[in-house]
Design an enzyme around this catalytic site. Structure first.
Site, mmCIF file in Angstrom:
data_model
loop_
_atom_site.group_PDB
_atom_site.id
_atom_site.type_symbol
_atom_site.label_atom_id
_atom_site.label_comp_id
_atom_site.label_asym_id
_atom_site.label_seq_id
_atom_site.Cartn_x
_atom_site.Cartn_y
_atom_site.Cartn_z
ATOM 1 N N GLY A 16 38.296 56.633 34.020
ATOM 2 C CA GLY A 16 38.249 55.627 35.078
ATOM 3 C C GLY A 16 38.460 54.210 34.587
ATOM 4 N N ASP A 38 43.295 59.323 23.991
ATOM 5 C CA ASP A 38 42.091 59.944 24.538
ATOM 6 C C ASP A 38 41.985 61.351 23.965
ATOM 7 O OD1 ASP A 38 40.355 59.416 27.462
ATOM 8 O OD2 ASP A 38 40.268 61.380 26.492
ATOM 9 N N ASP A 39 40.789 61.754 23.627
ATOM 10 C CA ASP A 39 40.583 63.085 23.053
ATOM 11 C C ASP A 39 40.656 64.195 24.092
ATOM 12 O OD1 ASP A 39 40.319 61.897 20.591
ATOM 13 O OD2 ASP A 39 38.148 62.112 20.487
ATOM 14 N N GLY A 66 33.378 53.816 28.624
ATOM 15 C CA GLY A 66 32.150 53.344 29.250
ATOM 16 C C GLY A 66 30.934 53.322 28.340
ATOM 17 N N HIS A 133 25.804 29.898 35.518
ATOM 18 C CA HIS A 133 26.033 28.903 34.465
ATOM 19 C C HIS A 133 24.966 29.002 33.382
ATOM 20 C CE1 HIS A 133 22.876 26.063 35.749
ATOM 21 N NE2 HIS A 133 23.236 26.340 36.997
#
Length: 168
Positions: A16, A38-39, A66, A133
């Site tokens: 994703g 990617d594996d 992620g 901020h």
């Protein structure tokens, strides 16, 4: 920030987050070619362990995984191999001129990063998130959709601020 159209981007992770990063990078129009490592994905041109053989064709990389521990590990490995870890920042986000953004960050559309804020390396700022901020989001964090980091708050490394929540 990469400005030339002659560079290629290798996205580590075709899940994703990888899909989001690829679409944002395509919208920016700064990369000639974008591919995945990617594996566990048929969309990938190789596995994570194959990354070194792609360095010649892909000078830039983004780690779109992620899990913050795996993201940090892949980030460090890619950097050691010589990949330039780029930021993918939507033109539809609002970043203060006094904010400091680390390396390998994704800033999705409609994100606001306010004055004097510091964003560490490998951070994901998802759509609608707000960084108040004088706040700090440390390395490998994720501020999920519509998440808020309050004014002056400091988010420790590898923390995920869940969608719609406020970190004080």
């Amino acid at each position: 920030m990469i400005m030339a159209n002659s560079v290629n981007l290798l996205v580590f992770g075709a899940g994703g987050y990888g899909q989001v990063v690829k679409e944002l990078a395509e919208d920016l129009g700064r990369f000639n070619r974008i591919e995945f490592l990617d594996d566990n994905s048929r969309m990938a041109i190789g596995k994570f362990s194959d990354s070194e053989k792609f360095l010649k064709d892909f000078s830039c990389a983004f780690i779109a995984v992620g899990n913050p521990d795996i993201r940090e590990k892949l980030f460090n490995e890619a950097e050691e191999l010589g990949f330039k870890l780029v930021n993918i920042i939507s033109d539809k986000s609002n970043i203060s001129l006094s904010a400091k953004i680390g390396r390998g960050c994704v800033i999705e559309p409609f994100v606001s990063v306010s004055a004097n804020s510091v964003i560490g390396d490998g951070v994901f700022l998802c759509s609608g998130s707000v960084i108040g901020h004088n706040s700090e989001v440390n390395d490998f964090c994720q501020i999920d959709y519509n998440g808020v980091v309050s004014v002056g708050a400091e988010v420790p490394s590898k923390i995920k601020v869940k969608a719609g929540s406020v970190y004080r």
